[in-house]
Design a protein around this motif. Structure first.
Motif, PDB file in Angstrom:
ATOM      1  N   ILE A   6      19.731  76.686  54.465  1.00  0.00           N
ATOM      2  CA  ILE A   6      20.947  76.039  53.980  1.00  0.00           C
ATOM      3  C   ILE A   6      21.827  77.029  53.223  1.00  0.00           C
ATOM      4  O   ILE A   6      23.053  77.050  53.387  1.00  0.00           O
ATOM      5  CB  ILE A   6      20.580  74.826  53.098  1.00  0.00           C
ATOM      6  CG1 ILE A   6      19.940  73.736  53.972  1.00  0.00           C
ATOM      7  CG2 ILE A   6      21.799  74.283  52.351  1.00  0.00           C
ATOM      8  CD1 ILE A   6      19.341  72.577  53.197  1.00  0.00           C
ATOM      9  N   VAL A   7      21.212  77.870  52.401  1.00  0.00           N
ATOM     10  CA  VAL A   7      21.971  78.880  51.654  1.00  0.00           C
ATOM     11  C   VAL A   7      22.680  79.833  52.607  1.00  0.00           C
ATOM     12  O   VAL A   7      23.862  80.163  52.425  1.00  0.00           O
ATOM     13  CB  VAL A   7      21.042  79.667  50.700  1.00  0.00           C
ATOM     14  CG1 VAL A   7      21.776  80.866  50.091  1.00  0.00           C
ATOM     15  CG2 VAL A   7      20.517  78.755  49.602  1.00  0.00           C
ATOM     16  N   ARG A   8      21.969  80.274  53.628  1.00  0.00           N
ATOM     17  CA  ARG A   8      22.578  81.179  54.615  1.00  0.00           C
ATOM     18  C   ARG A   8      23.755  80.501  55.320  1.00  0.00           C
ATOM     19  O   ARG A   8      24.801  81.127  55.545  1.00  0.00           O
ATOM     20  CB  ARG A   8      21.532  81.610  55.651  1.00  0.00           C
ATOM     21  CG  ARG A   8      22.100  82.568  56.693  1.00  0.00           C
ATOM     22  CD  ARG A   8      21.114  82.896  57.797  1.00  0.00           C
ATOM     23  NE  ARG A   8      21.748  83.822  58.725  1.00  0.00           N
ATOM     24  CZ  ARG A   8      21.388  85.085  58.910  1.00  0.00           C
ATOM     25  NH1 ARG A   8      20.409  85.594  58.207  1.00  0.00           N
ATOM     26  NH2 ARG A   8      22.023  85.855  59.776  1.00  0.00           N
ATOM     27  N   THR A   9      23.585  79.243  55.681  1.00  0.00           N
ATOM     28  CA  THR A   9      24.647  78.500  56.370  1.00  0.00           C
ATOM     29  C   THR A   9      25.910  78.414  55.515  1.00  0.00           C
ATOM     30  O   THR A   9      27.025  78.586  56.011  1.00  0.00           O
ATOM     31  CB  THR A   9      24.154  77.085  56.716  1.00  0.00           C
ATOM     32  OG1 THR A   9      23.023  77.184  57.587  1.00  0.00           O
ATOM     33  CG2 THR A   9      25.235  76.277  57.403  1.00  0.00           C
ATOM     34  N   ILE A  10      25.721  78.176  54.210  1.00  0.00           N
ATOM     35  CA  ILE A  10      26.865  78.053  53.304  1.00  0.00           C
ATOM     36  C   ILE A  10      27.529  79.406  53.061  1.00  0.00           C
ATOM     37  O   ILE A  10      28.749  79.552  53.235  1.00  0.00           O
ATOM     38  CB  ILE A  10      26.418  77.416  51.973  1.00  0.00           C
ATOM     39  CG1 ILE A  10      25.998  75.957  52.207  1.00  0.00           C
ATOM     40  CG2 ILE A  10      27.534  77.498  50.937  1.00  0.00           C
ATOM     41  CD1 ILE A  10      25.330  75.312  51.015  1.00  0.00           C
ATOM     42  N   LEU A  11      26.744  80.395  52.660  1.00  0.00           N
ATOM     43  CA  LEU A  11      27.325  81.703  52.339  1.00  0.00           C
ATOM     44  C   LEU A  11      27.954  82.362  53.564  1.00  0.00           C
ATOM     45  O   LEU A  11      28.954  83.077  53.444  1.00  0.00           O
ATOM     46  CB  LEU A  11      26.260  82.631  51.746  1.00  0.00           C
ATOM     47  CG  LEU A  11      25.766  82.288  50.338  1.00  0.00           C
ATOM     48  CD1 LEU A  11      24.736  83.324  49.885  1.00  0.00           C
ATOM     49  CD2 LEU A  11      26.918  82.228  49.336  1.00  0.00           C
ATOM     50  N   GLY A  12      27.383  82.105  54.736  1.00  0.00           N
ATOM     51  CA  GLY A  12      27.916  82.684  55.966  1.00  0.00           C
ATOM     52  C   GLY A  12      29.052  81.877  56.559  1.00  0.00           C
ATOM     53  O   GLY A  12      29.603  82.244  57.596  1.00  0.00           O
TER      54      GLY A  12
END
Length: 320
Positions: free
Chosen positions: A239-245
C-alpha cells in the motif's frame, strides 16, 4: 521520494514493516517513532537497518525519535502500535483498549504532519480508522486502514492453490469488516480473466472451507508463533508503494464511505479504493444481492462498535 514514519516501530509488525518499506525505491527517509523510554531500542533498530541497507546498497536515511515535532514532513505515517490480539480474542474486543491510544496518536499526527497520509494498522482496524479520522481532523481521503487488503491476499493465495495457477492469475476481493463479518466478492472473482463460475473446477468449489481458512488465518498464526508479522508487513508495504509511486492501483483498504456501495455507508470499512499520492478514493461498485446483504450486516456491526467507542472516548475527554 518520500518520508515514511512508523509509529510503534519496536513491535513485531513495526519492525518487519520498517524492513519491508525500506525496499521501496520511493522512500528516501524512514523515521522509527516510539513512546518516550524506548529510545535505546529504537536506536538499536536503526543501527540494524543501517547494516541491512549497507548490504543492499540502499541509500535511504534511517532516523529514530520519540519527539512529536519530528513527525513534520512525513508523507505517510503508519501506526502499528497498540495492544496486540491474543489467541482466541476477537478483534472487536480490542476496540476499547486501543481507542484511547489511537485517538492521541491521531491528534498528534494531525497537528505535526497534517499533509501526511495517516495509515492505521492497529486492530480492530475499521474502528481505529474511524477514531483516527475523527481525532486527527484530517480529510477522509487522507486517513486509511489496512482493512481487508490482507484478507483479500489470503483469499487470493487459497484460490491460486485450489485452481492450481500462479497467484498473479487470480483477482478477487473481500470487503466489509476485517473480522468475522467480512464479505468475499465471488461475483468479481476471476482466474486468468475468467469468472470462476465459468471454470469446470467451480462445480466442486469448497467456498465455505476456503473462507474458513481465510477468516481464521490470523488466529491460526497467532496460536503457533504468537503474532502475525510477515503477511501484514508486506501488505502494508504494498500500500505504501502504491501511494508513494502514485500508481493509482485499486486495493481493498479501510476508508470512509458514504454511499458508494448500494447507498450503504457512513462508516470506515474495507472497500475497493484507488490509491495514489492524494490518498484513497472509494470506488462506486455494483455487487450481487447476497453480497449486498452481507456488506450491509458488516457495516451495521462496525458502525455500532464505532459509535460506542467514540461516545466513550468523548465522555472520557469531557470528564477530564
Amino acid at each position: 521520494m518520500g518520508k515514511v514514519t512508523i509509529i510503534g516501530a519496536t513491535g513485531n509488525v513495526g519492525r518487519y514493516t520498517a524492513l519491508a518499506v525500506s525496499y521501496i525505491p520511493y522512500v528516501s527517509e524512514l523515521l522509527l517513532f516510539g513512546r518516550p523510554g524506548r529510545e535505546e531500542v529504537l536506536h538499536g533498530l536503526a543501527y540494524d537497518l543501517h547494516d541491512s541497507f549497507a548490504a543492499r546498497g540502499n541509500q535511504a536515511d534511517v532516523k529514530f525519535s520519540c519527539i512529536p515535532k519530528d513527525l513534520e514532513g512525513s508523507d505517510i505515517v503508519i501506526v502499528t502500535s497498540g495492544v496486540p490480539r491474543k489467541e482466541g480474542q476477537d478483534r472487536i474486543d480490542l476496540a476499547h483498549e486501543n481507542a484511547r491510544m489511537i485517538s492521541e496518536v491521531a491528534a498528534m499526527v494531525g497537528w505535526y504532519a497534517p499533509n501526511a497520509i495517516l495509515f492505521i494498522v492497529s486492530n480492530p482496524v475499521d474502528v481505529m480508522t474511524a477514531v483516527a479520522l475523527k481525532y486527527s481532523g484530517m480529510k477522509p481521503n487522507k486517513v486509511i486502514g489496512l482493512g481487508t487488503h490482507l484478507d483479500s491476499m489470503r483469499l487470493k493465495w487459497n484460490l491460486a492453490k485450489y485452481f492450481d495457477v500462479h497467484v498473479s492469475e487470480v483477482h478477487t476481493r473481500i470487503i466489509g469488516e476485517h473480522g468475522e463479518s467480512m464479505v468475499p466478492l465471488w461475483s468479481a472473482t476471476t482466474v486468468g480473466g475468467i469468472s470462476i463460475r465459468n471454470l469446470p473446477e467451480f462445480e466442486d468449489f469448497p467456498k465455505d472451507k476456503i473462507m474458513y481458512n481465510v477468516m481464521n488465518a490470523g488466529s491460526a498464526i497467532i496460536s503457533r508463533i504468537g503474532a502475525t508479522v510477515y503477511g501484514p508487513g508486506d501488505a502494508i508495504a504494498t500500500i505504501v508503494r502504491t501511494i508513494l509511486g502514485n500508481e493509482k492501483r485499486i486495493l481493498t483498504v479501510s476508508a470512509f464511505i458514504s454511499s458508494e456501495i448500494h447507498n450503504i455507508g457512513d462508516v470506515c470499512i474495507g472497500i475497493p479504493a484507488r490509491l495514489d499520492k492524494n490518498g484513497a478514493t472509494p470506488l462506486a461498485i455494483t455487487i450481487s444481492e447476497t453480497e449486498v446483504e452481507g456488506f450491509r450486516e458488516s457495516v451495521e456491526k462496525v458502525r455500532s462498535v464505532t459509535q460506542e467507542v467514540i461516545e466513550q472516548l468523548d465522555e472520557s475527554c469531557h470528564g477530564r
